[in-house]
Design a protein around this motif. Structure first.
Motif, short mmCIF file in Angstrom:
data_model
loop_
_atom_site.label_atom_id
_atom_site.label_comp_id
_atom_site.label_asym_id
_atom_site.label_seq_id
_atom_site.Cartn_x
_atom_site.Cartn_y
_atom_site.Cartn_z
N THR A 167 -10.28 -1.17 4.21
CA THR A 167 -8.88 -1.22 4.63
C THR A 167 -8.80 -0.82 6.10
O THR A 167 -9.23 0.27 6.47
CB THR A 167 -8.02 -0.29 3.78
OG1 THR A 167 -8.02 -0.75 2.42
CG2 THR A 167 -6.59 -0.25 4.29
N LYS A 247 2.29 -2.82 2.77
CA LYS A 247 1.44 -4.00 2.97
C LYS A 247 0.06 -3.49 3.41
O LYS A 247 -0.06 -2.72 4.37
CB LYS A 247 2.01 -4.92 4.03
CG LYS A 247 1.13 -6.15 4.29
CD LYS A 247 1.66 -7.00 5.44
CE LYS A 247 2.87 -7.79 5.02
NZ LYS A 247 3.32 -8.74 6.09
N GLU A 248 -0.97 -3.94 2.71
CA GLU A 248 -2.34 -3.50 3.00
C GLU A 248 -3.10 -4.62 3.69
O GLU A 248 -3.07 -5.77 3.27
CB GLU A 248 -3.05 -3.09 1.71
CG GLU A 248 -4.46 -2.57 1.95
CD GLU A 248 -5.06 -1.92 0.70
OE1 GLU A 248 -6.26 -1.60 0.73
OE2 GLU A 248 -4.32 -1.74 -0.28
N THR A 249 -3.80 -4.25 4.76
CA THR A 249 -4.65 -5.19 5.48
C THR A 249 -6.09 -4.70 5.40
O THR A 249 -6.40 -3.58 5.83
CB THR A 249 -4.23 -5.33 6.95
OG1 THR A 249 -2.89 -5.83 7.01
CG2 THR A 249 -5.16 -6.30 7.69
N THR A 250 -6.95 -5.54 4.81
CA THR A 250 -8.38 -5.22 4.73
C THR A 250 -9.14 -6.15 5.68
O THR A 250 -8.55 -7.01 6.34
CB THR A 250 -8.90 -5.39 3.30
OG1 THR A 250 -9.00 -6.79 2.99
CG2 THR A 250 -7.98 -4.70 2.29
N GLU A 253 -8.42 -9.63 3.73
CA GLU A 253 -7.14 -10.19 3.31
C GLU A 253 -6.00 -9.25 3.66
O GLU A 253 -6.20 -8.11 4.11
CB GLU A 253 -7.14 -10.45 1.80
CG GLU A 253 -7.36 -9.19 0.97
CD GLU A 253 -7.34 -9.45 -0.52
OE1 GLU A 253 -6.71 -10.45 -0.94
OE2 GLU A 253 -7.93 -8.65 -1.26
N GLN A 254 -4.77 -9.75 3.41
CA GLN A 254 -3.55 -8.98 3.63
C GLN A 254 -2.62 -9.24 2.45
O GLN A 254 -2.45 -10.39 2.04
CB GLN A 254 -2.90 -9.41 4.94
CG GLN A 254 -1.69 -8.60 5.36
CD GLN A 254 -1.13 -9.08 6.69
OE1 GLN A 254 -0.32 -10.00 6.73
NE2 GLN A 254 -1.59 -8.48 7.77
#
Length: 261
Positions: A167, A247-250, A253-254
């Motif tokens: 992340t 909202k998670e951003t790795t 992906e998002q």
């Protein structure tokens, strides 16, 4: 502490004009042409008191984030000029790109009204640290009856397990006004418990990167048992009841976390 960053030509003059119009303890931060520690000393920081009682300081022992953390416990406002990489509410003079939320963008510093900026600063999201919340709890009128302060800090976790995609950051959004009111209601309900004197919450919004703090809970109580139980109940209720969206951003992906629940 309410922060405001100003960048571009003439930023220092605007900073000082805004600071002069604020009511409360104000810290101003800017750049000097000769940053760093004098060659005559081996110290990592130097603090000097001028004849008129003003402090000056120089050093290389802290990051800008460390400086803001220190200021947050002592000052109500921080007005900053000359630092374009801060993720803070920012006034931009010129066309410089900044990572923070842009409040104003003008071509010339003379287009800015210091009175209007000073009036707006109280409406911005505050810069809060765990230490500043603990300091606030200690100022409670009931602090003399308190034998315990318990805290919780939630932070951005890079991975749940070794094989997870890392992340990089989270972004939090909230219903304006609703989230704050719900946190205030939860705090009031927890403070109604016997032996609990003060409950303080803060949850950041916007972008929070890997390793940074997201949320704080601070409880001032008579004894440790009430303090620990209330901290646990406080963070559980905040996560369950306060309308905050993540909202998670790795690296791969998002996604909105509530869509995966």
């Amino acid at each position: 502490m309410q922060p405001l960053s100003i960048v571009g030509p003439g930023a220092a003059d605007v900073r000082d004009a805004v600071a002069a119009r604020l009511d409360g303890r104000v810290a101003t931060v800017g750049r000097t042409e000769a940053a760093g520690v004098d060659d005559a000393t081996d110290a990592n920081a130097r603090f000097e008191l001028s004849p008129d009682g003003d402090w000056t300081a120089a050093g290389d022992d802290r990051s800008f984030a460390d400086l803001l953390d220190d200021l947050a416990t002592e000052y109500e406002y921080a007005v900053i000029s000359g630092f374009s990489k801060l993720r803070l509410p920012t006034v931009v003079i010129g066309d410089e790109d900044v990572p923070g939320d842009v409040l104003r963008r003008v071509d010339d510093a003379n287009e800015l009204d210091p009175d209007a900026l000073a009036a707006e600063i109280d409406e911005l999201d505050p810069y809060v640290t765990l230490e500043s919340l603990v300091a606030k709890a200690k100022q409670s009128p009931l602090a003399e009856r308190s034998g315990a302060i318990a805290t919780f800090t939630g932070r951005v976790r890079a991975k749940d397990s070794e094989n997870d995609s890392r992340t990089t950051h989270l972004k939090f959004e909230k219903y304006e006004g609703v989230a704050e009111q719900r946190m205030a209601d939860i705090a009031a309900e927890l403070e109604a418990r016997d032996g609990v004197f003060e409950v303080l919450f803060h949850h950041r919004t916007g972008v929070v990167v890997d390793g940074e703090d997201i949320v704080f809970v601070v409880v001032l109580a008579g004894h440790r048992r009430e303090a620990f139980r209330t901290v646990e109940d406080g963070i559980d209720r905040l996560k369950d009841e306060v309308p905050l969206f993540k909202k998670e951003t790795t690296e791969d992906e998002q996604f909105w976390v509530h869509d995966r629940a």
